[in-house]
Design an enzyme around this catalytic site. Sequence first.
Site, PDB file in Angstrom:
ATOM      1  N   GLY A  75     -53.186   3.836  86.128  1.00  0.00           N
ATOM      2  CA  GLY A  75     -52.923   2.393  86.075  1.00  0.00           C
ATOM      3  C   GLY A  75     -51.700   1.763  85.576  1.00  0.00           C
ATOM      4  O   GLY A  75     -50.561   2.440  86.128  1.00  0.00           O
ATOM      5  N   CYS A 123     -49.291   1.531  94.452  1.00  0.00           N
ATOM      6  CA  CYS A 123     -48.096   2.058  93.535  1.00  0.00           C
ATOM      7  C   CYS A 123     -47.037   2.257  94.075  1.00  0.00           C
ATOM      8  O   CYS A 123     -45.797   1.819  93.682  1.00  0.00           O
ATOM      9  CB  CYS A 123     -48.525   3.170  92.695  1.00  0.00           C
ATOM     10  SG  CYS A 123     -49.158   4.369  93.883  1.00  0.00           S
ATOM     11  N   GLU A 139     -50.595   8.387  85.131  1.00  0.00           N
ATOM     12  CA  GLU A 139     -49.828   8.069  86.366  1.00  0.00           C
ATOM     13  C   GLU A 139     -49.703   6.476  86.420  1.00  0.00           C
ATOM     14  O   GLU A 139     -50.559   5.834  86.497  1.00  0.00           O
ATOM     15  CB  GLU A 139     -50.632   8.302  87.479  1.00  0.00           C
ATOM     16  CG  GLU A 139     -50.481   9.866  87.912  1.00  0.00           C
ATOM     17  CD  GLU A 139     -49.218  10.512  88.487  1.00  0.00           C
ATOM     18  OE1 GLU A 139     -48.580   9.682  88.718  1.00  0.00           O
ATOM     19  OE2 GLU A 139     -49.015  11.689  88.279  1.00  0.00           O
ATOM     20  N   GLY A 199     -51.959   2.021  80.210  1.00  0.00           N
ATOM     21  CA  GLY A 199     -51.413   3.555  79.993  1.00  0.00           C
ATOM     22  C   GLY A 199     -51.087   3.636  78.430  1.00  0.00           C
ATOM     23  O   GLY A 199     -51.482   4.519  77.873  1.00  0.00           O
TER      24      GLY A 199
HETATM   25  P1  NAD Z   1     -55.023  -1.360  84.745  1.00  0.00           P
HETATM   26  O1  NAD Z   1     -54.011  -0.543  83.972  1.00  0.00           O
HETATM   27  O2  NAD Z   1     -55.353  -2.866  84.469  1.00  0.00           O
HETATM   28  O3  NAD Z   1     -56.619  -0.301  84.788  1.00  0.00           O
HETATM   29  C1  NAD Z   1     -56.627   0.979  85.093  1.00  0.00           C
HETATM   30  C2  NAD Z   1     -57.922   1.548  84.338  1.00  0.00           C
HETATM   31  O4  NAD Z   1     -57.746   1.637  83.063  1.00  0.00           O
HETATM   32  C3  NAD Z   1     -59.094   0.641  84.838  1.00  0.00           C
HETATM   33  O5  NAD Z   1     -60.147   1.219  84.928  1.00  0.00           O
HETATM   34  C4  NAD Z   1     -59.245  -0.101  83.411  1.00  0.00           C
HETATM   35  O6  NAD Z   1     -60.360  -0.829  83.319  1.00  0.00           O
HETATM   36  C5  NAD Z   1     -58.734   0.694  82.432  1.00  0.00           C
HETATM   37  N1  NAD Z   1     -58.250   0.145  81.304  1.00  0.00           N
HETATM   38  C6  NAD Z   1     -57.268  -1.054  80.981  1.00  0.00           C
HETATM   39  N2  NAD Z   1     -56.887  -1.207  79.814  1.00  0.00           N
HETATM   40  C7  NAD Z   1     -57.564  -0.067  79.042  1.00  0.00           C
HETATM   41  C8  NAD Z   1     -57.835   0.079  77.584  1.00  0.00           C
HETATM   42  N3  NAD Z   1     -56.766  -0.650  76.680  1.00  0.00           N
HETATM   43  N4  NAD Z   1     -58.335   1.116  77.372  1.00  0.00           N
HETATM   44  C9  NAD Z   1     -58.883   1.981  78.015  1.00  0.00           C
HETATM   45  N5  NAD Z   1     -59.047   1.588  79.549  1.00  0.00           N
HETATM   46  C10 NAD Z   1     -58.335   0.641  80.070  1.00  0.00           C
HETATM   47  O7  NAD Z   1     -54.435  -1.106  86.359  1.00  0.00           O
HETATM   48  P2  NAD Z   1     -55.001  -1.874  87.617  1.00  0.00           P
HETATM   49  O8  NAD Z   1     -54.585  -2.977  87.729  1.00  0.00           O
HETATM   50  O9  NAD Z   1     -56.527  -1.419  87.888  1.00  0.00           O
HETATM   51  O10 NAD Z   1     -54.198  -1.069  88.630  1.00  0.00           O
HETATM   52  C11 NAD Z   1     -52.888  -1.323  89.146  1.00  0.00           C
HETATM   53  C12 NAD Z   1     -51.582  -0.559  88.547  1.00  0.00           C
HETATM   54  O11 NAD Z   1     -52.105   0.825  88.543  1.00  0.00           O
HETATM   55  C13 NAD Z   1     -50.176  -0.841  88.999  1.00  0.00           C
HETATM   56  O12 NAD Z   1     -49.475  -0.770  88.055  1.00  0.00           O
HETATM   57  C14 NAD Z   1     -50.087   0.286  89.992  1.00  0.00           C
HETATM   58  O13 NAD Z   1     -48.781   0.716  90.317  1.00  0.00           O
HETATM   59  C15 NAD Z   1     -50.507   1.529  89.196  1.00  0.00           C
HETATM   60  N6  NAD Z   1     -50.991   2.403  89.934  1.00  0.00           N
HETATM   61  C16 NAD Z   1     -50.620   3.868  89.987  1.00  0.00           C
HETATM   62  C17 NAD Z   1     -50.721   4.887  90.755  1.00  0.00           C
HETATM   63  C18 NAD Z   1     -50.030   6.204  90.644  1.00  0.00           C
HETATM   64  O14 NAD Z   1     -50.671   7.292  91.153  1.00  0.00           O
HETATM   65  N7  NAD Z   1     -48.974   6.231  89.756  1.00  0.00           N
HETATM   66  C19 NAD Z   1     -51.843   4.666  91.625  1.00  0.00           C
HETATM   67  C20 NAD Z   1     -52.347   3.609  91.879  1.00  0.00           C
HETATM   68  C21 NAD Z   1     -52.258   2.551  91.009  1.00  0.00           C
END
Ligand code: NAD
Length: 478
Positions: free
Chosen positions: A209, A266, A231, A214
């Site tokens: 995420g 990503c 990631e 993260g």
């Molecule tokens: P996000 O960080 O908002 O959410 C990711 C997950 O984490 C969701 O399930 C969310 O509900 C959970 N979450 C968020 N805050 C949390 C907390 N405080 N405690 C526990 N869980 C929590 O990300 P998003 O908007 O869903 O995705 C977009 C991001 O993900 C972009 O930055 C993208 O680049 C990245 N991404 C990275 C990869 C990789 O492989 N490196 C792949 C896909 C997406």
Amino acid sequence: MSAPIGGAGVIARENPARTAEIAGVVAETPAEAVDAIVREADAGQRKWAARELPERLAVLSRAATSIEESAAELATLLARESGKVVGDCRGEIGFAVRYLRWVVEHAPAAYADRIVDDELGRIVEQRKPYGVVAAVTPWNAPVILGMLKIAPALAAGNAVVVKPSPLAPLTISRVVALFEAPARVVHGGAGTGAALVGHDLVRKVAFTGGADGGRAVAALAGDRLTPTVLELGGNDPAVFLDDAPFTDEAMDRLVMASFATSGQVCMAAKRLYVPSSRLDGFVEAYLAAADRVLVTGDPLADGVTMGPVISAAAQRAAETLRAGGVVHDLGRFEGDPESGYFVRPALVAGPDPGSPLVVAEQFAPVVPVLGYDDEEAVLDAANAGELGLGASVWSADEERAFAFARRFEAGFTFVNTHNRTGMSLRAPFGGVKRSGWGREYAHEGLAEYVQTCVIHAPAAFRPGAGVAAGGPSAYPPG
Ligand code: NAD
């Protein structure tokens, strides 16, 4: 990002392409239910781990077949909940199946004991599961990013509890239900994620995420000393060297590397760098490519290559990025732009190099192109910032491209393409600086889900060795 709509305890996921339509509904998981589910997973894990590896892998193979049999239906559901074009959704389901089968093929070697029995004694290295794995995933590729965790975690003998994003909870829930294994899903936002990650019985966390999520997950896991794979995002540069041809084929590839999933990938090409003397020619070739390949509209309609963004908040954020520099609208629109969260895709030529569009991950269909005059300076610009997920270099001379690529601070660099290549399963996801912490995919991904436990009988103390207890060890600690 807008909250999913729905009453208390219900996540009613709207279709971002037709916001009047609900793609599906799931029940939110309250904290006490998260606790019960983790406890059940923990109990199930012991039985699961006690089964022989070939038996577990047979279960995974059956799941691969079931997913494959439902692929068309799953792809349609994924398109309706995420706004991704249905062809890409089919690709996502297909990739998840291939990855699952790849894990089935490679797990026996990766998870086998390693035994050394020689004049120094006997050493057995065992690969043991952690227990319950918490998989916290984003919405933009929910099935692939779930499967990258579920497949190796289960193969190794772990239980897995997936916490998908509330913005795409439907398809991954259907996929998880196809495993006859201790794999469960909990639903909700950050609070549900925190209840899962912070649970005492969770012994490994795998998070994909953004940086804020993260950081919160790593802090919670760190507090409990729970090993974590992160990631995170990227702000991938694509650098054209002065000899790179702007062929139609290359430009078509580049446009889709930025605009697939409306730029919400990503490893999308998020910043373009082109020699200043060639900038006008580049923009001309880019606009022509967008006219050929970029059709915005309903993700389920034939011929559409880009859908809406995920939410109203993402739409508002994308609109603010369409400023500064010369804004070129791209491709064409088919259908009703007011039916969902559509954003007109844009190339922004010559923005301020310090603007948010350039220095941060935009995660939107708005892409900057900047001119450069000096290769060392452009390399510094490409390497600036805390994220280092992917990158690409484009050149007519492959050796020159590889020499340049070696100097990128990026986990994964492409030559003459960017991301959309059917990446080889021989290579793990890269990620340097603050983009990756741990590894997914390929052999390193398998290794993330086992702990190594060593049993050692030093030769001097083996039965019949003839050395008195307490005698010298053949392995003085170094
Ligand atoms: P996000 O960080 O908002 O959410 C990711 C997950 O984490 C969701 O399930 C969310 O509900 C959970 N979450 C968020 N805050 C949390 C907390 N405080 N405690 C526990 N869980 C929590 O990300 P998003 O908007 O869903 O995705 C977009 C991001 O993900 C972009 O930055 C993208 O680049 C990245 N991404 C990275 C990869 C990789 O492989 N490196 C792949 C896909 C997406």
